[in-house]
Design a protein around this motif. Structure first.
Motif, mmCIF file in Angstrom:
data_model
loop_
_atom_site.group_PDB
_atom_site.id
_atom_site.type_symbol
_atom_site.label_atom_id
_atom_site.label_comp_id
_atom_site.label_asym_id
_atom_site.label_seq_id
_atom_site.Cartn_x
_atom_site.Cartn_y
_atom_site.Cartn_z
ATOM 1 N N GLN A 1 -6.152 20.985 6.002
ATOM 2 C CA GLN A 1 -6.664 20.057 6.909
ATOM 3 C C GLN A 1 -7.475 19.083 6.412
ATOM 4 N N VAL A 2 -8.310 19.393 5.320
ATOM 5 C CA VAL A 2 -9.268 18.449 4.467
ATOM 6 C C VAL A 2 -8.068 17.736 3.718
ATOM 7 N N PHE A 3 -7.254 18.217 3.125
ATOM 8 C CA PHE A 3 -6.331 17.629 2.107
ATOM 9 C C PHE A 3 -5.513 16.579 3.035
ATOM 10 N N GLN A 4 -4.873 16.973 3.996
ATOM 11 C CA GLN A 4 -4.033 16.054 5.051
ATOM 12 C C GLN A 4 -4.734 14.867 5.563
ATOM 13 N N GLY A 5 -6.219 15.169 5.884
ATOM 14 C CA GLY A 5 -6.864 13.986 6.488
ATOM 15 C C GLY A 5 -7.144 13.113 5.382
ATOM 16 N N LEU A 6 -7.695 13.483 4.184
ATOM 17 C CA LEU A 6 -7.862 12.473 3.118
ATOM 18 C C LEU A 6 -6.509 11.853 2.568
ATOM 19 N N SER A 7 -5.349 12.636 2.671
ATOM 20 C CA SER A 7 -4.063 11.860 2.129
ATOM 21 C C SER A 7 -3.686 10.873 3.361
ATOM 22 N N ALA A 8 -3.958 10.974 4.549
ATOM 23 C CA ALA A 8 -3.659 9.912 5.761
ATOM 24 C C ALA A 8 -4.446 8.845 5.421
ATOM 25 N N GLN A 9 -5.813 8.939 4.971
ATOM 26 C CA GLN A 9 -6.724 7.785 4.831
ATOM 27 C C GLN A 9 -6.237 7.036 3.701
ATOM 28 N N THR A 10 -5.877 7.742 2.617
ATOM 29 C CA THR A 10 -5.230 7.146 1.319
ATOM 30 C C THR A 10 -4.044 6.418 1.592
ATOM 31 N N GLN A 11 -3.093 6.901 2.530
ATOM 32 C CA GLN A 11 -1.898 6.062 2.960
ATOM 33 C C GLN A 11 -2.345 4.846 3.956
ATOM 34 N N GLU A 12 -3.231 5.015 4.416
ATOM 35 C CA GLU A 12 -3.978 3.964 5.325
ATOM 36 C C GLU A 12 -4.377 2.799 4.312
ATOM 37 N N ILE A 13 -5.000 2.965 3.447
ATOM 38 C CA ILE A 13 -5.650 2.007 2.430
ATOM 39 C C ILE A 13 -4.361 1.340 1.886
ATOM 40 N N ILE A 14 -3.547 2.147 1.159
ATOM 41 C CA ILE A 14 -2.339 1.623 0.767
ATOM 42 C C ILE A 14 -1.534 0.751 1.608
ATOM 43 N N ALA A 15 -1.396 1.147 2.901
ATOM 44 C CA ALA A 15 -0.852 0.068 3.640
ATOM 45 C C ALA A 15 -1.309 -1.065 3.847
ATOM 46 N N LEU A 16 -2.953 -1.078 4.031
ATOM 47 C CA LEU A 16 -3.658 -2.330 4.199
ATOM 48 C C LEU A 16 -3.583 -3.085 2.900
ATOM 49 N N CYS A 17 -3.588 -2.556 1.845
ATOM 50 C CA CYS A 17 -3.268 -3.470 0.504
ATOM 51 C C CYS A 17 -2.153 -4.135 0.463
ATOM 52 N N GLU A 18 -1.295 -3.389 0.914
ATOM 53 C CA GLU A 18 0.222 -3.843 0.920
ATOM 54 C C GLU A 18 0.343 -4.973 1.959
ATOM 55 N N GLN A 19 -0.356 -4.962 2.968
ATOM 56 C CA GLN A 19 -0.200 -5.942 3.950
ATOM 57 C C GLN A 19 -0.941 -7.168 3.741
ATOM 58 N N HIS A 20 -1.950 -6.858 2.829
ATOM 59 C CA HIS A 20 -2.561 -8.097 2.457
ATOM 60 C C HIS A 20 -2.546 -8.516 1.117
ATOM 61 N N GLY A 21 -1.239 -8.005 0.484
ATOM 62 C CA GLY A 21 -0.949 -8.737 -0.905
ATOM 63 C C GLY A 21 -1.706 -8.095 -2.028
ATOM 64 N N ASN A 22 -2.462 -7.162 -1.890
ATOM 65 C CA ASN A 22 -3.326 -6.849 -2.952
ATOM 66 C C ASN A 22 -2.586 -5.811 -3.777
ATOM 67 N N LYS A 23 -2.869 -5.693 -5.025
ATOM 68 C CA LYS A 23 -2.370 -4.698 -5.786
ATOM 69 C C LYS A 23 -3.386 -3.500 -6.164
ATOM 70 N N LEU A 24 -2.759 -2.409 -6.173
ATOM 71 C CA LEU A 24 -3.752 -1.190 -6.154
ATOM 72 C C LEU A 24 -4.119 -1.065 -7.661
ATOM 73 N N THR A 25 -3.289 -1.603 -8.572
ATOM 74 C CA THR A 25 -3.413 -1.274 -10.292
ATOM 75 C C THR A 25 -3.521 -2.566 -10.645
ATOM 76 N N LYS A 26 -4.289 -2.501 -11.792
ATOM 77 C CA LYS A 26 -4.415 -3.877 -12.650
ATOM 78 C C LYS A 26 -3.116 -4.296 -13.239
ATOM 79 N N GLN A 27 -2.587 -5.480 -13.472
ATOM 80 C CA GLN A 27 -1.559 -5.797 -14.221
ATOM 81 C C GLN A 27 -1.666 -6.239 -15.392
#
Length: 109
Positions: free
Chosen positions: A83-109
């Protein structure tokens, strides 16, 4: 040893509480565990660097095998751990989706 970053103190405290409640409560005491998990997830919501920090600590603390000296059964420990890992994973996916929505890169180029 370098001085601990005080800005991460609330996260350290929340993780410590969650780990204790994951392993130190009997199976039927799910309400305290659920409350601690909700507190941790509320604290990390939308905070990418804090979430990464918490994921590292939780992984270090909860990726080991069940200890027979714990009050929680092996099956309940695994349920809580997942349950703990699933909750943290879901939050990570939310952050990734927000970054993609705003055109931000998660890694440096």
């Amino acid at each position: 040893m370098p001085k601990e970053d005080d800005s991460m103190r609330p996260f350290d405290d929340a993780v410590a509480s969650l780990v204790v409640l994951t392993t130190g409560l009997r199976d039927h005491h799910r309400d305290a565990f659920d409350a601690a998990k909700a507190d941790l997830l509320r604290l990390t919501r939308g905070k990418a660097s804090a979430l990464a920090y918490v994921r590292r600590i939780v992984a270090a603390e909860l990726n080991g095998p069940h200890d027979p000296q714990w009050k929680v059964s092996a099956a309940e420990f695994e349920r809580r751990r997942q349950q703990v890992f699933q909750g943290l994973s879901a939050q990570t996916q939310e952050i990734i989706a927000l970054c993609e929505q705003h055109g931000n890169k998660l890694t440096k180029q």
